[in-house]
Write a protein that holds these residues in place. Structure first.
Motif, PDB file in Angstrom:
ATOM      1  N   PRO A   1     -11.369  -4.355  11.309  1.00 22.44           N
ATOM      2  CA  PRO A   1     -10.159  -4.908  11.785  1.00 22.44           C
ATOM      3  C   PRO A   1      -9.025  -4.165  11.114  1.00 22.44           C
ATOM      4  CG  PRO A   1     -11.391  -6.391  10.739  1.00 22.44           C
ATOM      5  CD  PRO A   1     -12.124  -5.426  10.761  1.00 22.44           C
ATOM      6  N   GLU A   2      -7.876  -3.925  11.664  1.00 21.21           N
ATOM      7  CA  GLU A   2      -6.776  -3.270  10.863  1.00 21.21           C
ATOM      8  C   GLU A   2      -5.900  -4.676  10.545  1.00 21.21           C
ATOM      9  OE1 GLU A   2      -2.753  -0.498  12.057  1.00 21.21           O
ATOM     10  OE2 GLU A   2      -4.987   0.118  12.737  1.00 21.21           O
ATOM     11  N   ILE A   3      -5.476  -4.597   9.096  1.00 23.87           N
ATOM     12  CA  ILE A   3      -4.744  -5.488   8.489  1.00 23.87           C
ATOM     13  C   ILE A   3      -3.445  -4.993   8.140  1.00 23.87           C
ATOM     14  CG2 ILE A   3      -4.943  -7.322   6.771  1.00 23.87           C
ATOM     15  CD1 ILE A   3      -7.239  -7.652   8.465  1.00 23.87           C
ATOM     16  N   ASP A   4      -2.324  -5.630   8.540  1.00 24.50           N
ATOM     17  CA  ASP A   4      -1.081  -5.013   8.142  1.00 24.50           C
ATOM     18  C   ASP A   4      -0.714  -4.924   6.837  1.00 24.50           C
ATOM     19  OD1 ASP A   4      -0.512  -4.668  10.888  1.00 24.50           O
ATOM     20  OD2 ASP A   4       0.578  -6.429  11.183  1.00 24.50           O
ATOM     21  N   ALA A   5      -1.284  -6.119   6.048  1.00 27.17           N
ATOM     22  CA  ALA A   5      -0.749  -6.285   4.660  1.00 27.17           C
ATOM     23  C   ALA A   5      -1.452  -5.344   3.573  1.00 27.17           C
ATOM     24  CB  ALA A   5      -1.269  -7.752   3.946  1.00 27.17           C
ATOM     25  N   TYR A   6      -2.787  -4.706   4.108  1.00 31.06           N
ATOM     26  CA  TYR A   6      -3.498  -3.961   3.156  1.00 31.06           C
ATOM     27  C   TYR A   6      -4.512  -2.984   4.043  1.00 31.06           C
ATOM     28  CZ  TYR A   6      -7.584  -6.798   3.822  1.00 31.06           C
ATOM     29  OH  TYR A   6      -8.687  -7.730   4.309  1.00 31.06           O
TER      30      TYR A   6
ATOM     31  N   LYS B   1       9.436  -4.130  -3.865  1.00 31.32           N
ATOM     32  CA  LYS B   1      10.041  -3.560  -5.299  1.00 31.32           C
ATOM     33  C   LYS B   1       9.288  -2.561  -5.687  1.00 31.32           C
ATOM     34  CE  LYS B   1      11.767  -8.042  -6.603  1.00 31.32           C
ATOM     35  NZ  LYS B   1      11.808  -9.206  -7.570  1.00 31.32           N
ATOM     36  N   LEU B   2       8.023  -2.347  -5.721  1.00 29.95           N
ATOM     37  CA  LEU B   2       7.164  -1.406  -6.125  1.00 29.95           C
ATOM     38  C   LEU B   2       7.307  -0.250  -5.092  1.00 29.95           C
ATOM     39  CD1 LEU B   2       4.372  -3.636  -7.294  1.00 29.95           C
ATOM     40  CD2 LEU B   2       5.715  -2.476  -8.841  1.00 29.95           C
ATOM     41  N   GLY B   3       7.661  -0.295  -4.076  1.00 29.95           N
ATOM     42  CA  GLY B   3       7.829   0.905  -3.113  1.00 29.95           C
ATOM     43  C   GLY B   3       6.448   1.251  -2.615  1.00 29.95           C
ATOM     44  N   VAL B   4       5.462   0.017  -2.347  1.00 29.78           N
ATOM     45  CA  VAL B   4       4.168   0.564  -1.758  1.00 29.78           C
ATOM     46  C   VAL B   4       3.734  -0.174  -0.614  1.00 29.78           C
ATOM     47  CG1 VAL B   4       3.051   1.243  -3.822  1.00 29.78           C
ATOM     48  CG2 VAL B   4       3.096  -1.157  -3.561  1.00 29.78           C
ATOM     49  N   THR B   5       3.647   0.189   0.549  1.00 27.90           N
ATOM     50  CA  THR B   5       3.154  -0.821   1.713  1.00 27.90           C
ATOM     51  C   THR B   5       2.269   0.343   2.543  1.00 27.90           C
ATOM     52  OG1 THR B   5       5.306  -1.577   1.737  1.00 27.90           O
ATOM     53  CG2 THR B   5       4.126  -1.750   3.742  1.00 27.90           C
ATOM     54  N   PRO B   6       1.261   0.010   2.745  1.00 31.83           N
ATOM     55  CA  PRO B   6       0.480  -1.262   2.546  1.00 31.83           C
ATOM     56  C   PRO B   6       0.035  -1.302   0.897  1.00 31.83           C
ATOM     57  CG  PRO B   6      -1.040  -0.045   3.787  1.00 31.83           C
ATOM     58  CD  PRO B   6       0.519   0.916   3.695  1.00 31.83           C
TER      59      PRO B   6
ATOM     60  N   LEU C   1       1.212 -14.080   0.716  1.00 30.32           N
ATOM     61  CA  LEU C   1       1.449 -12.737   1.594  1.00 30.32           C
ATOM     62  C   LEU C   1       2.899 -12.785   1.297  1.00 30.32           C
ATOM     63  CD1 LEU C   1      -0.454 -12.850   4.817  1.00 30.32           C
ATOM     64  CD2 LEU C   1      -0.905 -11.282   2.584  1.00 30.32           C
ATOM     65  N   ALA C   2       3.737 -13.724   1.229  1.00 30.95           N
ATOM     66  CA  ALA C   2       5.182 -13.757   0.725  1.00 30.95           C
ATOM     67  C   ALA C   2       5.325 -12.918  -0.875  1.00 30.95           C
ATOM     68  CB  ALA C   2       5.928 -15.044   0.620  1.00 30.95           C
ATOM     69  N   GLY C   3       4.430 -13.360  -1.662  1.00 33.77           N
ATOM     70  CA  GLY C   3       4.434 -12.796  -2.849  1.00 33.77           C
ATOM     71  C   GLY C   3       4.200 -11.382  -3.014  1.00 33.77           C
ATOM     72  N   VAL C   4       3.027 -11.020  -2.322  1.00 38.72           N
ATOM     73  CA  VAL C   4       2.438  -9.656  -1.999  1.00 38.72           C
ATOM     74  C   VAL C   4       3.629  -8.775  -1.517  1.00 38.72           C
ATOM     75  CG1 VAL C   4       1.178  -8.155  -0.921  1.00 38.72           C
ATOM     76  CG2 VAL C   4       0.241 -10.149  -1.769  1.00 38.72           C
ATOM     77  N   ALA C   5       4.287  -9.336  -0.397  1.00 36.13           N
ATOM     78  CA  ALA C   5       5.419  -8.544   0.344  1.00 36.13           C
ATOM     79  C   ALA C   5       6.701  -8.302  -0.562  1.00 36.13           C
ATOM     80  CB  ALA C   5       5.944  -9.347   1.580  1.00 36.13           C
ATOM     81  N   ARG C   6       7.041  -9.150  -1.324  1.00 32.26           N
ATOM     82  CA  ARG C   6       8.201  -9.068  -2.209  1.00 32.26           C
ATOM     83  C   ARG C   6       7.839  -7.917  -3.205  1.00 32.26           C
ATOM     84  NH1 ARG C   6       9.448 -15.252  -2.602  1.00 32.26           N
ATOM     85  NH2 ARG C   6       8.533 -15.051  -4.809  1.00 32.26           N
ATOM     86  N   ALA C   7       6.749  -8.174  -3.836  1.00 27.68           N
ATOM     87  CA  ALA C   7       6.248  -7.132  -4.913  1.00 27.68           C
ATOM     88  C   ALA C   7       6.203  -5.817  -4.117  1.00 27.68           C
ATOM     89  CB  ALA C   7       4.792  -7.395  -5.693  1.00 27.68           C
ATOM     90  N   ALA C   8       5.637  -5.505  -3.026  1.00 30.22           N
ATOM     91  CA  ALA C   8       5.501  -4.202  -2.603  1.00 30.22           C
ATOM     92  C   ALA C   8       6.800  -3.801  -2.319  1.00 30.22           C
ATOM     93  CB  ALA C   8       4.541  -4.588  -1.145  1.00 30.22           C
TER      94      ALA C   8
END
Length: 135
Positions: free
Chosen positions: A12-17, A102-107, A93-100
């Motif tokens: 499965p393709e997961i958007d967050a990671y 700030k860190l410039g990493v997605t996913p 996921l909200a915490g992961v998204a905020r950190a990502a």
């Protein structure tokens, strides 16, 4: 970069990671479990899972910067959440998204999320450890 993140066909393709990370570097970095402490050891975001997740990820970024890396070098994360239930996923996921952001990493890289009864101190809701590979 020493890490390439992939979602192979058939998973499965997961958007967050991404499901898989491929490491091509030669220097392994193991980051101890990071909790929501600031540089002075004070807990950030007491009672707020999203804020604590964000801080844990940012602490991993800080640890990696200290050895010449960045969050983009992370091959795998292991996340421990106190009293985990699926209804906590939006906060997580909200915490992961905020950190990502700030860190410039997605996913973010692949990871495993585990529910635990408790961590080192009662105010810590989450702990995140990382394995990274540097060139």
């Amino acid at each position: 970069m020493a890490i390439t993140l992939v979602n192979p066909d058939g998973l499965p393709e997961i958007d967050a990671y991404r499901q898989v990370s491929v490491a091509a570097g030669s220097k392994l970095v193991f980051i101890a479990g990071q909790v929501a402490w600031d540089a002075e050891g004070a807990t950030v975001g007491a009672g707020d899972l999203a804020a604590q997740v964000e801080r844990c990820y940012l602490n991993i970024g800080t640890a990696l910067a200290g050895v010449g890396g960045s969050f983009a070098d992370v091959a795998k994360l292991t996340v421990y959440v106190v009293d985990w239930t699926p209804d906590k996923m939006p906060q997580f996921l909200a915490g992961v998204a905020r950190a990502a952001a700030k860190l410039g990493v997605t996913p973010v890289p692949p990871g495993t999320l585990l529910g635990v009864a408790a961590l080192d101190v009662p105010e810590h809701l989450v702990e995140v450890e990382a394995t990274a590979v540097l060139d």
